[in-house]
Motif scaffolding. Structure first.
Motif, short mmCIF file in Angstrom:
data_model
loop_
_atom_site.label_atom_id
_atom_site.label_comp_id
_atom_site.label_asym_id
_atom_site.label_seq_id
_atom_site.Cartn_x
_atom_site.Cartn_y
_atom_site.Cartn_z
N PHE A 52 0.84 -1.19 0.00
CA PHE A 52 0.00 0.00 0.00
C PHE A 52 0.88 1.24 0.00
CE2 PHE A 52 -3.66 2.56 1.68
CZ PHE A 52 -4.59 2.14 0.75
N GLY A 53 0.25 2.39 -0.25
CA GLY A 53 0.99 3.65 -0.26
C GLY A 53 1.47 4.06 1.12
N MET A 64 2.85 10.98 -5.32
CA MET A 64 3.49 10.39 -6.49
C MET A 64 2.98 8.98 -6.66
SD MET A 64 7.40 11.76 -6.59
CE MET A 64 7.66 13.46 -7.11
N VAL A 65 2.59 8.67 -7.90
CA VAL A 65 2.00 7.37 -8.21
C VAL A 65 2.87 6.66 -9.24
CG1 VAL A 65 -0.05 6.15 -9.04
CG2 VAL A 65 -0.29 8.34 -7.83
N THR A 105 2.80 5.99 -3.75
CA THR A 105 1.98 4.80 -3.93
C THR A 105 2.14 4.28 -5.35
OG1 THR A 105 -0.22 3.85 -3.52
CG2 THR A 105 -0.13 6.01 -4.63
N ASN A 106 1.39 3.24 -5.68
CA ASN A 106 1.41 2.67 -7.02
C ASN A 106 -0.01 2.48 -7.54
OD1 ASN A 106 4.27 2.02 -7.82
ND2 ASN A 106 4.21 0.90 -5.88
N ALA A 107 -0.14 2.44 -8.85
CA ALA A 107 -1.45 2.21 -9.46
C ALA A 107 -1.94 0.80 -9.17
CB ALA A 107 -1.38 2.44 -10.97
N GLU A 140 -7.10 6.45 -1.75
CA GLU A 140 -5.89 7.12 -1.26
C GLU A 140 -5.94 8.60 -1.58
OE1 GLU A 140 -2.05 4.38 -1.33
OE2 GLU A 140 -3.19 4.15 -3.18
N ILE A 141 -6.35 8.94 -2.78
CA ILE A 141 -6.46 10.35 -3.16
C ILE A 141 -7.50 11.05 -2.30
CG2 ILE A 141 -7.14 11.91 -5.02
CD1 ILE A 141 -5.90 9.88 -6.98
#
Length: 212
Positions: A52-53, A64-65, A105-107, A140-141
């Motif tokens: 997770f982020g 940042m993603v 985080t990541n997509a 998350e956003i």
């Protein structure tokens, strides 16, 4: 609040993806806990864990993603701790940004790979996997409320801006989309693979400075 892609195939994937695992209106800690049990796509079967982020929630002006966890991230359970993460740390410092003040985080939250002997070789996530995982990024956003979201690489950019988005045409720009301000640049792994590392690194730092 980003609504994400809206095609019929996307809606179908989201209905069978992570959405049913996301606790409605939850805070960050509850989201992270729920994500650890996500089975929204098949990636959870082979990955070691959900990644997770991380970062300060509610005080991060910049999110940042990236694309998805790599081998080290999958093993350690933290974002951007492998070779690309180390390059990102260096570039952030050279751009005048403090990683501890950013949310990263990541997509896609699970590692996709193919085995080659004892090595696990990174594989780009499928569009269906990006779509299935999108509810976590959306939440998350919602919780972090960043002033600017910077997409690192095409996978992240297409997760938020749609599958037809072309990073090369908009790199370094700030775009308005679904109520968000979104910047786009390359993924740090692309810098590592570049034929001219020095040139690619300088361009990456230039992008980060603009977003700083």
């Amino acid at each position: 609040m980003p609504s994400g892609p809206t095609s019929s195939s996307t809606r179908t994937a989201e209905n069978t993806g992570a959405a049913r695992f996301v606790p409605e209106g939850a805070g960050w800690a509850a989201l992270r806990s729920a994500a650890a049990k996500c089975q929204g796509c098949e990636l959870y079967r082979d990955a070691s864990q959900t990644v997770f982020g991380e970062g300060p929630v509610r005080s991060s002006r910049l999110m940042m993603v990236g694309e998805m966890p790599g081998d080290r991230e999958d093993a350690e359970g933290h974002v951007f701790v492998g070779p690309a993460g180390r390059l990102l740390d260096k570039a952030l410092a050279d751009a005048g940004l403090d990683r501890s003040g950013l949310y990263l985080t990541n997509a896609v939250k699970h590692f996709r790979f193919t085995e080659r002997g004892k090595r696990r070789i990174h594989q780009q996530p499928r569009r269906s996997e990006v779509v299935a995982c999108f509810p976590w990024l959306r939440e998350e956003i919602r919780v972090v409320k960043p002033r600017l979201v910077v997409c690192l690489g095409a996978v992240a950019a297409k997760a938020l801006l749609g599958p037809s988005f072309k990073l090369t045409e908009h790199r370094g720009e700030v775009l308005e989309h679904d109520g968000l301000r979104i910047g786009v640049t390359v993924h740090p792994s692309a810098v590592l693979r570049a034929e001219s590392y020095r040139k690619a690194y300088a361009a990456f730092v230039k992008d980060l400075k603009a977003y700083a």
